[in-house]
Design an enzyme around this catalytic site. Sequence first.
Site, PDB file in Angstrom:
ATOM      1  N   ASN A 125       0.793  -1.227   0.000  1.00  0.00           N
ATOM      2  CA  ASN A 125       0.000   0.000   0.000  1.00  0.00           C
ATOM      3  C   ASN A 125       0.829   1.282   0.000  1.00  0.00           C
ATOM      4  OD1 ASN A 125       0.674  -0.793   2.629  1.00  0.00           O
ATOM      5  ND2 ASN A 125      -1.080   0.242   3.538  1.00  0.00           N
ATOM      6  N   HIS A 129       9.239  -8.017  -0.833  1.00  0.00           N
ATOM      7  CA  HIS A 129       8.137  -7.091  -1.018  1.00  0.00           C
ATOM      8  C   HIS A 129       6.884  -7.850  -1.448  1.00  0.00           C
ATOM      9  CE1 HIS A 129       6.583  -3.168  -0.947  1.00  0.00           C
ATOM     10  NE2 HIS A 129       7.611  -2.508  -1.442  1.00  0.00           N
ATOM     11  N   ALA A 130       5.739  -7.166  -1.395  1.00  0.00           N
ATOM     12  CA  ALA A 130       4.482  -7.754  -1.852  1.00  0.00           C
ATOM     13  C   ALA A 130       4.603  -8.137  -3.326  1.00  0.00           C
ATOM     14  CB  ALA A 130       3.344  -6.764  -1.652  1.00  0.00           C
ATOM     15  N   SER A 131       3.937  -9.214  -3.697  1.00  0.00           N
ATOM     16  CA  SER A 131       4.100  -9.761  -5.045  1.00  0.00           C
ATOM     17  C   SER A 131       3.477  -8.902  -6.135  1.00  0.00           C
ATOM     18  CB  SER A 131       3.515 -11.175  -5.103  1.00  0.00           C
ATOM     19  OG  SER A 131       4.256 -12.062  -4.299  1.00  0.00           O
ATOM     20  N   GLY A 154       2.069  -5.512   7.630  1.00  0.00           N
ATOM     21  CA  GLY A 154       1.095  -6.243   6.846  1.00  0.00           C
ATOM     22  C   GLY A 154      -0.076  -6.710   7.678  1.00  0.00           C
ATOM     23  N   SER A 155      -0.671  -7.803   7.253  1.00  0.00           N
ATOM     24  CA  SER A 155      -1.873  -8.316   7.895  1.00  0.00           C
ATOM     25  C   SER A 155      -1.541  -9.054   9.185  1.00  0.00           C
ATOM     26  CB  SER A 155      -2.609  -9.263   6.949  1.00  0.00           C
ATOM     27  OG  SER A 155      -1.857 -10.452   6.752  1.00  0.00           O
ATOM     28  N   GLU A 166       4.232  -4.289  12.436  1.00  0.00           N
ATOM     29  CA  GLU A 166       3.216  -3.238  12.309  1.00  0.00           C
ATOM     30  C   GLU A 166       2.092  -3.846  11.495  1.00  0.00           C
ATOM     31  OE1 GLU A 166       0.834  -0.967  10.556  1.00  0.00           O
ATOM     32  OE2 GLU A 166       2.512   0.035   9.542  1.00  0.00           O
ATOM     33  N   CYS A 198      -3.191   1.444   6.983  1.00  0.00           N
ATOM     34  CA  CYS A 198      -3.403   0.954   8.349  1.00  0.00           C
ATOM     35  C   CYS A 198      -3.725   2.096   9.298  1.00  0.00           C
ATOM     36  CB  CYS A 198      -2.166   0.204   8.834  1.00  0.00           C
ATOM     37  SG  CYS A 198      -1.819  -1.309   7.908  1.00  0.00           S
ATOM     38  N   GLU A 251     -11.018  -4.750  10.032  1.00  0.00           N
ATOM     39  CA  GLU A 251     -10.457  -3.570   9.387  1.00  0.00           C
ATOM     40  C   GLU A 251     -11.062  -3.379   8.003  1.00  0.00           C
ATOM     41  OE1 GLU A 251      -6.060  -1.653   8.396  1.00  0.00           O
ATOM     42  OE2 GLU A 251      -6.263  -3.816   8.655  1.00  0.00           O
TER      43      GLU A 251
END
Length: 461
Positions: free
Chosen positions: A137, A161-163, A212-213, A234, A268, A365
Amino acid sequence: MPIATVNPANGETLKTYEAMGEEEIERRLQLAEATFRTYRTTSFAERARLLDRAAELLDEAQQDIARVMTTEIGKPVKQARAEAAKCAKAMRWYAEHAESLLADEEPAAYDVKDSGASRALVRYRPLGPVLAVMPWNFPLWQVIRFAAPALMAGNVGLLKHASNVPQTALFLEDLFHQAGFPEGCFQTLLVGSGAIDEILRDERVKAATLTGSEPAGRAVASTAGDMVKKTVLELGGSDPYIVMPSADIDRAAEIAVTARVQNNGQSCIAAKRFIVHTDVYDRFAERFVEGMKALKVGDPLEEDTEVGPLSSEQGRADLEELVDDATRSGASVLCGGQRPDGPGWYYPPTVIADVTREMRIHREETFGPVATLYRADGLDEAVLIANDSLFGLSSNVWTRDEAEVDRFVRDLEAGGVYVNGMTASHPAFPFGGVKRSGYGRELSGHGIREFCNITTVWHGA
């Protein structure tokens, strides 16, 4: 999940990448370990020179990397440029302040004498290669707020990192390389989430940080705990935004819109639960809904777009489920709430009222431009509603009453309390949460010391 850039504005796959194999991962782990042995001995002045150069290069590349971020996750391009500028600012801040933040500390003379020492001090030493598991994000900022302090402390970084942001991930590796950091100081690992466990279990990796989640945080914390390795987490947030009668209601409603829809609502620390004193509830709600309705939703590459698409089709589906569950249970939709026609993963700015504790949207969330409105009879009830959450990342309170401010700061269960403004991270202030929002802190002196060996040095008489 494939490693690919998929434009969320139209669903088009722009680039795909092969995941790194075991041999390449091993090569990079060896390089990280070897580089750390020498990089850890470099001076603060040399590290600062390199980090300042990286900031210069980032400023020069701001336009290009902003467009990359926009095409990868749908972030409005103006916000993407602002993210790049914020990263350069943080890099310069750590380049300037790291040496003083990590300076040797000398205990009080009385305590030194009482311990039987002729001299004693506390020294901060780097740990080694740190694995960073980062989200999509804020694909630059989330990484830089780890990398800048870690590199200034003498650590080296391994980025998973995120894919869905591979181009941004590779840009970051190239940025530090072009700035002159030794090869191996910062490496991007193009791997899927299934590879994280084995990498973290490798003895050459000394610590990990994850944004992340909650499920992702649990997995990393579990592995790190098994291996007795330091972690900073976080995780999610469902931040309250409390408005009391003494507040500037028009200003509070105006800022509330930005606080909810920043980054298309996928943040977040975005305010998500708006808790308003009953005396000003109707006035606030009217202005807040007007502001949400007035936002321009559209192509994120257009300069005047304020809300772009969500980052993925699944993300939109998840958001729709929360809204649908709430409406089936009696919640009122004051604006939005319906998926628009056409391509892309868009969802309109939405305000939900009459929310109850039994609804999923109260407990979970909302990662998108959906706000929930609550009515509170007074300060005590506002605090109860705010703390009725598994999360505790940050919070926002609007009041001109200093006694109320003191109560909120004392009683809100969150890592931050922002008074008469919206939550925003800054390199000088610690950032992180409590409860299921994670543990540890990023940024400030607290953040740079998280991945240091805090060493007591004692000299006999």
